[in-house]
Every structure is written in C-alpha cells, then in structure tokens.
Design a protein around this motif. Sequence first.
Motif, mmCIF file in Angstrom:
data_model
loop_
_atom_site.group_PDB
_atom_site.id
_atom_site.type_symbol
_atom_site.label_atom_id
_atom_site.label_comp_id
_atom_site.label_asym_id
_atom_site.label_seq_id
_atom_site.Cartn_x
_atom_site.Cartn_y
_atom_site.Cartn_z
ATOM 1 N N ASP A 1 -26.080 -11.013 -11.400
ATOM 2 C CA ASP A 1 -25.779 -9.683 -10.905
ATOM 3 C C ASP A 1 -27.057 -8.880 -10.704
ATOM 4 N N SER B 1 -24.150 -3.019 -13.291
ATOM 5 C CA SER B 1 -24.690 -3.179 -11.939
ATOM 6 C C SER B 1 -24.485 -1.910 -11.116
ATOM 7 N N SER C 1 -28.251 -6.113 -11.687
ATOM 8 C CA SER C 1 -28.913 -5.306 -12.712
ATOM 9 C C SER C 1 -30.084 -6.031 -13.370
#
Length: 267
Positions: free
Chosen positions: A81, A122, A83
């Motif tokens: 993801d 995220s 992030s």
Amino acid sequence: MVRFLVVPQWQGSPAARAMLLVDGASAIAGDLPRAATTVLDVPVEAGEALGTGVRRLSALARTRELVAGHLEAGTVLIGGDCSITVAALDTLPGGTDDLAVVWCDAHGDLHTPDTSPSGAFSGMALRAVLGEGEPQLALSPGIPRDRVVTVGVRNLDEAETGEWDRLRNLGVADLDDPAALADAVQATGAQRVWVHIDVDVLDPASFTGVSAAVPFGVTPSSLSTAIRELRSRVPLAGATIAGFAPRTPADAVDDLGAILRLVGAVA
C-alpha cells in the motif's frame, strides 16, 4: 546500481481485498534484477490500533522499523500500500531539508485520524508526510507544503479539499506538457526529489490492477515521460511504486508492461 526494496505491506489499505497488494508486490518483484532486490518480511497479521485512530498501527510500525533498517540513498520502494512512502521519508539518507515530494495518486490521502472514514493509514499518508496526523507515524518535521507537488488527484473527500488547495497541484491534462512536472518541482527550490506513484493515478483504460479505480487518469506514457524529464533536472532521492492489486495472475501479466515502464522511469 539502483536498489529495489519490496515492501508487501497491506495493512495501510482500506480495501476489502487488501491482501491482493501482497500479490502485486510479488508480481513486480519477479521482474526485478534479483541481485539488486531485497524483499522485506513484513508482518502478516493485521495488527492493532493501540488506542489510536489508525487501524492496524502495530503492524505499520513494525514495517516502518524494517524499512529503516534497509533503506539506502536512491532506493526504489515497491509496495504494497502507498503509505510505505511515509516510512521511507522518515529515515531517508541525507534527511529531507532539501527534498521535494511528488505525489502521484488518484486520491488526496490527506485525511487525519479525526476525518478518515475508514481509519486506514493509506488515506492519511500524504497528511503524515506533511507532519500531521497520528504522531507515531507522521514525519517530524514534515515536508513543507510548498515542496509538495501532487499529480493526477481527482478523487477528494470534502474534508481533504482545503488542505489540497494549499499544495502545488498538477492535473491530468497538465502532463500534456512533458516539462510541467519538472518546472513545478524546480519552482519549489528543492535540490532532490522523491517520486511517489500510487498506480491508481493511471487511467483504468490502460491499467486495471487497483483496489479503487478512478476514471480519467494519466497514461503510463505521459507519466513516465514527465518523470524522465524531471530526473534530467533534479536528482532523484528515491521513489515509490505502490498500490498494485491484480485480481488474478493473468491480470498481473496484463498490467506489468505499464508497471515496468514506470520502474524504468524512476530507476
């Protein structure tokens, strides 16, 4: 030689099938040079919020420690993801005092734990890059707003709009000019740049392997051309390619051409 760090983290995603991000990271890793690639053994378990407004924070914090132990100058992160970029910038060799961040994403990622509808990190990632949100995950100090350039954002929640308006923003049509991105980054005065690419910035007509597709995105060609022009003018401190979530192995194969075009642009 460029180093690739594969971070198959899924815990920051709000998607019901977030584990597909692990499959996406593995598919990309299979086409990277083995000698230059490290695959992190990130937590498999979901993790706990630990009393915060961020879901799965304990797993995110553990992955952050792993990234810190492996990041080198010029590393290209492969997610997972989106992030994971926050973890990389937190431990970037040379710090971030002279750094601009280019954030290519269909979504704003500008929520805080107080505004996020999902609690997924995220959706808070860019806000954390700015140094705001959950203190255990946000950069300290954050990247100043005048050194952040967003590209291709076209899905904003109402709570994100005011914050997005304070950044330098390029729309999809702006990339019709191959020099627009480089011009915007040079205008920040930064000496280095980190390029973050969530592949949902791409148009669904040319790329399907994402959790939440948003129509009318950029093409792999226009984005890779803009990044190459940027690199010709501003040194690259590192990059992220994240958000690849193919539903089947066949779907992964269909999208890998576009992914590898982006890999070539940042590597």
